[in-house]
Each structure stands twice: as structure tokens, then as C-alpha cells.
Design an enzyme around this catalytic site. Sequence first.
Site, PDB file in Angstrom:
ATOM      1  N   CYS A 183       0.816  -1.493   0.046  1.00 32.77           N
ATOM      2  CA  CYS A 183      -0.128  -0.108  -0.133  1.00 32.77           C
ATOM      3  C   CYS A 183       0.886   1.313   0.072  1.00 32.77           C
ATOM      4  CB  CYS A 183      -1.081  -0.163   1.286  1.00 32.77           C
ATOM      5  SG  CYS A 183      -1.943  -1.503   1.621  1.00 32.77           S
ATOM      6  N   ARG A 185       5.569   0.595  -5.913  1.00 35.09           N
ATOM      7  CA  ARG A 185       5.222  -0.294  -4.826  1.00 35.09           C
ATOM      8  C   ARG A 185       4.424  -1.439  -5.104  1.00 35.09           C
ATOM      9  NH1 ARG A 185       6.304   2.499  -0.005  1.00 35.09           N
ATOM     10  NH2 ARG A 185       5.057   1.175   1.273  1.00 35.09           N
ATOM     11  N   TRP A 194      -2.542  -2.797  -1.736  1.00 37.36           N
ATOM     12  CA  TRP A 194      -2.239  -4.027  -2.129  1.00 37.36           C
ATOM     13  C   TRP A 194      -2.973  -5.039  -1.420  1.00 37.36           C
ATOM     14  CZ3 TRP A 194       0.352  -8.377  -0.443  1.00 37.36           C
ATOM     15  CH2 TRP A 194       1.031  -9.165  -1.467  1.00 37.36           C
ATOM     16  N   ASN A 241      -2.088   1.191   5.799  1.00 40.64           N
ATOM     17  CA  ASN A 241      -1.043   0.399   5.209  1.00 40.64           C
ATOM     18  C   ASN A 241      -0.577  -0.470   6.513  1.00 40.64           C
ATOM     19  OD1 ASN A 241       1.074  -0.889   4.063  1.00 40.64           O
ATOM     20  ND2 ASN A 241       2.254   0.910   4.148  1.00 40.64           N
ATOM     21  N   GLY A 242      -0.566  -1.762   6.377  1.00 39.75           N
ATOM     22  CA  GLY A 242      -0.326  -2.664   7.382  1.00 39.75           C
ATOM     23  C   GLY A 242      -1.355  -3.588   7.785  1.00 39.75           C
ATOM     24  N   GLU A 278      20.542 -15.067  -8.288  1.00 40.32           N
ATOM     25  CA  GLU A 278      19.843 -13.547  -8.559  1.00 40.32           C
ATOM     26  C   GLU A 278      19.401 -13.305  -9.858  1.00 40.32           C
ATOM     27  OE1 GLU A 278      18.564 -11.219  -6.860  1.00 40.32           O
ATOM     28  OE2 GLU A 278      18.868  -9.793  -8.320  1.00 40.32           O
ATOM     29  N   LYS A 323      15.803 -12.556 -11.111  1.00 42.50           N
ATOM     30  CA  LYS A 323      15.562 -11.491 -12.075  1.00 42.50           C
ATOM     31  C   LYS A 323      14.383 -12.008 -13.301  1.00 42.50           C
ATOM     32  CE  LYS A 323      16.011  -8.923 -10.405  1.00 42.50           C
ATOM     33  NZ  LYS A 323      16.688  -8.643  -9.045  1.00 42.50           N
ATOM     34  N   GLU A 367      11.025 -13.045 -12.167  1.00 39.52           N
ATOM     35  CA  GLU A 367      10.161 -11.925 -11.629  1.00 39.52           C
ATOM     36  C   GLU A 367       9.440 -10.868 -12.937  1.00 39.52           C
ATOM     37  OE1 GLU A 367      13.188  -9.628  -9.455  1.00 39.52           O
ATOM     38  OE2 GLU A 367      11.476  -8.799  -8.049  1.00 39.52           O
ATOM     39  N   HIS A 400      21.894 -35.106  -9.294  1.00 41.72           N
ATOM     40  CA  HIS A 400      21.114 -35.771  -7.982  1.00 41.72           C
ATOM     41  C   HIS A 400      19.826 -35.613  -8.339  1.00 41.72           C
ATOM     42  CE1 HIS A 400      25.119 -36.573  -5.935  1.00 41.72           C
ATOM     43  NE2 HIS A 400      25.202 -35.204  -6.418  1.00 41.72           N
ATOM     44  N   LYS A 409       7.025  -3.704  -4.287  1.00 40.71           N
ATOM     45  CA  LYS A 409       8.294  -3.146  -4.288  1.00 40.71           C
ATOM     46  C   LYS A 409       8.751  -3.206  -2.726  1.00 40.71           C
ATOM     47  CE  LYS A 409      12.373  -1.298  -5.650  1.00 40.71           C
ATOM     48  NZ  LYS A 409      13.392  -2.193  -6.211  1.00 40.71           N
TER      49      LYS A 409
HETATM   50  O1  M6R Z   1      13.564  -3.606   0.130  1.00 43.28           O
HETATM   51  P1  M6R Z   1      14.353  -4.999   0.546  1.00 43.28           P
HETATM   52  O2  M6R Z   1      15.750  -4.976  -0.083  1.00 43.28           O
HETATM   53  O3  M6R Z   1      14.211  -5.376   1.876  1.00 43.28           O
HETATM   54  O4  M6R Z   1      13.630  -6.141  -0.451  1.00 43.28           O
HETATM   55  C1  M6R Z   1      13.678  -7.334  -0.513  1.00 43.28           C
HETATM   56  C2  M6R Z   1      13.080  -8.402  -1.485  1.00 43.28           C
HETATM   57  O5  M6R Z   1      11.635  -7.779  -1.513  1.00 43.28           O
HETATM   58  C3  M6R Z   1      13.498  -7.659  -2.871  1.00 43.28           C
HETATM   59  O6  M6R Z   1      14.955  -7.692  -2.724  1.00 43.28           O
HETATM   60  C4  M6R Z   1      12.760  -8.489  -4.198  1.00 43.28           C
HETATM   61  O7  M6R Z   1      13.503  -9.885  -4.072  1.00 43.28           O
HETATM   62  C5  M6R Z   1      13.253  -7.824  -5.343  1.00 43.28           C
HETATM   63  N1  M6R Z   1      11.668  -7.357  -6.008  1.00 43.28           N
HETATM   64  C6  M6R Z   1      14.049  -8.526  -6.274  1.00 43.28           C
HETATM   65  O8  M6R Z   1      14.220  -7.909  -7.577  1.00 43.28           O
END
Ligand code: M6R
Length: 605
Positions: free
Chosen positions: A2, A27, A74, A98-99, A477, A481, A484, A500, A600
Amino acid sequence: MCGIIGYTGKNDAKEIMLDALELLEYRGYDSAGIALLGEEGTRIYKRAGRVKDLRDLCAKEDPKGCCGIGHTRWATHGGVCDENAHPHRFGRITLIHNGIIENYRELTEKYGLEGKLASETDSEVVAAVLERFYDGDPYSAIRRTVLKLKGTFALAILFDDQPGKIFAVRNVSPIVAAATKDGAILSSDVAAIVPFTTDYFVMPEFHVVCLSADGIEMFDLSGDKAQIDWLKVDWDVSRSSKGGYPFFMEKEIMEQPQVIEETILPRIKDGKPDFSEEGIPDQILSDCKRICVIACGTAMHAGLVGKSLIQAMIGIHVDVVMASEFMYNDPIVDKETLVIAISQSGETIDTLEALKFARKCGSPSISIVNVKGASIARASEYVIYTNAGPEIAVASTKAYTTQLAVLYLITARMAMARGLWSEQELADYVKELSRVPRVMEEVLSQKEEIHRLAGTILNAKDVFMIGRGLDYSILLEGSLKLKEVSYIHSEAYASGELKHGTIALITEDTPVVAVVTQDKLKSKELSNIREVQSRGARVLLLIKENEVLEDDERFANVFRLPVMADAFMVMPASVVLQFIAYFVSLDKGLDVDKPRNLAKVVTVE
Ligand code: M6R
């Protein structure tokens, strides 16, 4: 998650809020709404969908008012529909939240709200409780309500009979606020404040703030006036725009040489890594017996690279724990464990909670955070800010590499503090680290070649990414990416583990991305690559430009990485993997910056 905005002053609050909600879109959200408190009373406009849908809705009536609150939702409690969108109204109270209010069912029962609520949300229950306690004194109503709430909340509230005023209170979920030229503004996020001013403050938990055209006042829950600690944003508005790129993700990938330089250079003094600005004593680096990194997602992957570096160069044990799992594994942290919390936003709730737990156990702590004044930065003993500037794309890129840059610095300072390296070794290391921005530029200049290579996995249903050691960490990583932003199923696999079980899934339809950057692992990694090629897999290989491939006819798709010392090869390789994910998403015509279902900033557990 949110997004929250509130504005009061002399200007058209509707336009200010709609623009701000667009800035907060990154966000992640599914509905949007605003409420205006004006001469015609309180008017609410909200709907499921995008901010542009809300803009269309508002355009029909063009409501006027100089005081209002706005929200991007959200969904957590209750589905995605107009009724569940914020703001929520009950009696004389209108609010955004928010929360998560954990005890909303008990409150519904206790205050006989069953059948009286218009939505399925926990947030509307808070409005109803506030209405119950409101006797003309907003502070007292807020105080009494807050004491009944269990959970996390950032609340911005309008009272029908308090024209021109916005009240706010929070627990865990962030709110920042600032005075503008002609009024005041609050938000969940600095990004929405930057167009107005560079001076802002983070609302402390359990304090009540009142915004009006005359400015801002803050009180603690006992009603005593509290002092505001002002901060300065060190990025300008242009940093929050796409700067001519089609997507923020591309812009942010391209910014990496600059932001890495801005992260490293101020922390190298007389050729040595230096954290005196951050006030970090060497003792914290020299005395710890082990390190525990807590983080989520990309930040956790940065931690894995840090683990390889520190274990190899310092020789102490490093655990990297997914913050979301931290509490479920009976964590063992104590005063001899240095806890390093890594987070771009500084608001990830799991990381924050894990950090608070570790501090209660007496662990010294350093956080690596991008957003100034964020909760994780404030909850840790010391903080090192990554100077990445605002990261808007949901997929983290420049935050990751600046987190790595800080981990390289910590490793070197730790080696110094423990007297492990000679002057020459330290100088060589710092020299190599300082080369990173230029080496990255070299990779970025080959963006079109990477685009061509990305085409080789564009139509894949599944992708495997294989490597060992540091290469495997990079691929975890790279694989995140790709998943995502392109929605292609991708798995990073330690190449030694393939046999394995997983090798059964390798066919001619499964492209394999392989990274080979570590001399000591090269021959084993190349054997693993041959194994998948024997099963028909097409391999996209990332390897140092000076490596000779004996049977290079087997590799139609190779990206040659500029050569650095092995420990630093993570940097150029990561850029290639980020661009591969980006181009696949772009060529699929997806919304690269806002992948479906993702937020985000993850402020709920
Ligand atoms: O704000 P943060 O770095 O704590 O966020 C952690 C993850 O939510 C964040 O890295 C997420 O995995 C990204 N969307 C990856 O690209």
C-alpha cells in the site's frame, strides 16, 4: 504494498494526490482511491484498477478541495473490489491504512460492528473504532484507538469537523512527512515527497502528527509535544523519472557505474576502506566470531556473495538467513555474532523483525540500506547507506550491486581490522574494487549483443542456470530476475547437484545459462556444461574474455566478460544477467517495471 499520500495546503489536493499516487505505483497495488475534505464535506473516489482509472473517475466530477488523503491498495484482507479500496469511511471518520490489524475480528465483535461495515477490510474496523471514541478531540480518539490495535499500521485520518487537517499515526509501517511552501504533505515513501522538498522526517512510532496549511505538529501518546528530527533527501526529482528510457529497470541498470562509484568513493580514504563517517568501530569487525546476514530476495542474494567473500578472505563463519524464515529455525545469535541486515527499502518487515530479535539477543548489528531513515536503518546499531538513489523498478538491480559494493568494503575493512592483509594486498584489492564502474560500463556498452543473446531464451518455458560457488550465487539472483520480470520458470542450480535429480529435466527445449568466472571451478563447471549439452540443452555461456574454450564450436551463444580478479567477477556477470531478464520481458511486451502480483516494498509478513 500500500502507498499512502496526504496533502493539505493552498493547492488542488486532488491533482497533487493523483500525481503522487502515480509515483507510488511502483510499490505494487491493485486499487486506488482518494478522499477530499472541503467545503462540500468529505468526498471519496476509489476503485479497483490503476491510478489512471481513478483519474478518469475523478475527472467526471472534478471535485475541489485543498486537503485530502490518497491510497494505493495491495490486497491482504478482502478481495480486489471497489468497496475494499481505501479510503474507508465510518461516521465522521475517513482513513487510509497500510499494514495489518491482527485483532480486527475481535474488535468487530467487541464494538458490535457485524453487518455495519461496507467492506471486508481490517482497515474499516479502525475507522469504526475511531468513530466510537471521537468526541471532538482527534488526539484522544487516536490515542484510545491505537491502544486497542494489535498489528502494524500507518494511518492517515480525516475528521469531518476538522477542516484542513490530516492526522497520522503509525506502528512499524512507515510514514514520512514534510512541510511544503504552502502546507504539508505525508507519504509512505520519500519518492512522493521529493517533488516538493528535500527536507522531511520519518514519523516515530506511536506519535500523532497533525498536518495543516500552517505546518506540522507532533505529539507523543501522552499528549506531550514531540520534537521533529529532520532529514535531507540526497537525490533530486530527475532521479525519479525514466530519463528517456522506456522503463525504470533499464535506466537503473545503466546507472550502476555511477551509483557504485558514489557508494565506494566516499568510503575510501588514503586508499583504505573507511567507515568513520558511519561511526563503525573496527572492534565490531574484529571481535565477532561469526556473522549472520538477514535479508530477503535480491538483498539475500547479495548476502550470499558476501558470505563467499568473507569466508574466503577472513576465515570466519557466515550464515545467510532468509529473514522470512529466521524466526522459525530457533535462530542462534548472540553478542559474538555480527548481524548484517540488508535491505533496499529498509522497510521489509521480515528483515526488520529478525533484526529486532537479534538485537534483543545482544548481537551487534550493521544494516546496509538504500532509503535514508528507513525502519531497518533506525533499528540497527550502525547503518551503511548504499547511494543508489531511488530504485523504482520492482526488480532490484542497482540496489543489488551497490549492496555488493558495500560488502566488498566491509570485507576489506574487516581484513584490516584483523590485521590479515599486507599493505600491498589491501592496495590491490581497493584498486580492483575501484575498477568496477569502468568494467561495468564496458559491459553496458554491449547491450545490443546481450539483447541478441536474450532472444535465445525468449520462447522458453523453463530455463536452468548452472554454476558453482560464487557463480551459483550470481545465478540465484539472475534466475530471480528472469522469473520476476519475464514469468519464465527459471531455476538456478548448483551444477554439482544436477546429477542428483534435476538433470532429468534437461532437454533440447530447456535452455541453460551457465556462468564460469572462477579459475578454481572452471574445469568442473565446464564438465557440467558438457553434461547438459549431451542431453540436448542449448547453452548460453558467460565466461571471461581471456578464457580459451577448447571445443568452442559447441557454444553458439557466448558472452565474453571483461576480466577482473575472480572475487569481483560477480559485478560484470550480474549486469549481463540483469539485462537478459530485462530484454526477455521487454520483447514479450510485459510491464517490465511492475510485474504482476509483486510489490516493491514488502511491509506485511
Ligand atoms: O527492500 P528489500 O531489499 O528488503 O526487499 C527485499 C526483496 O523484497 C527484494 O529484493 C525483491 O526480491 C526484489 N523484487 C527482487 O528484484
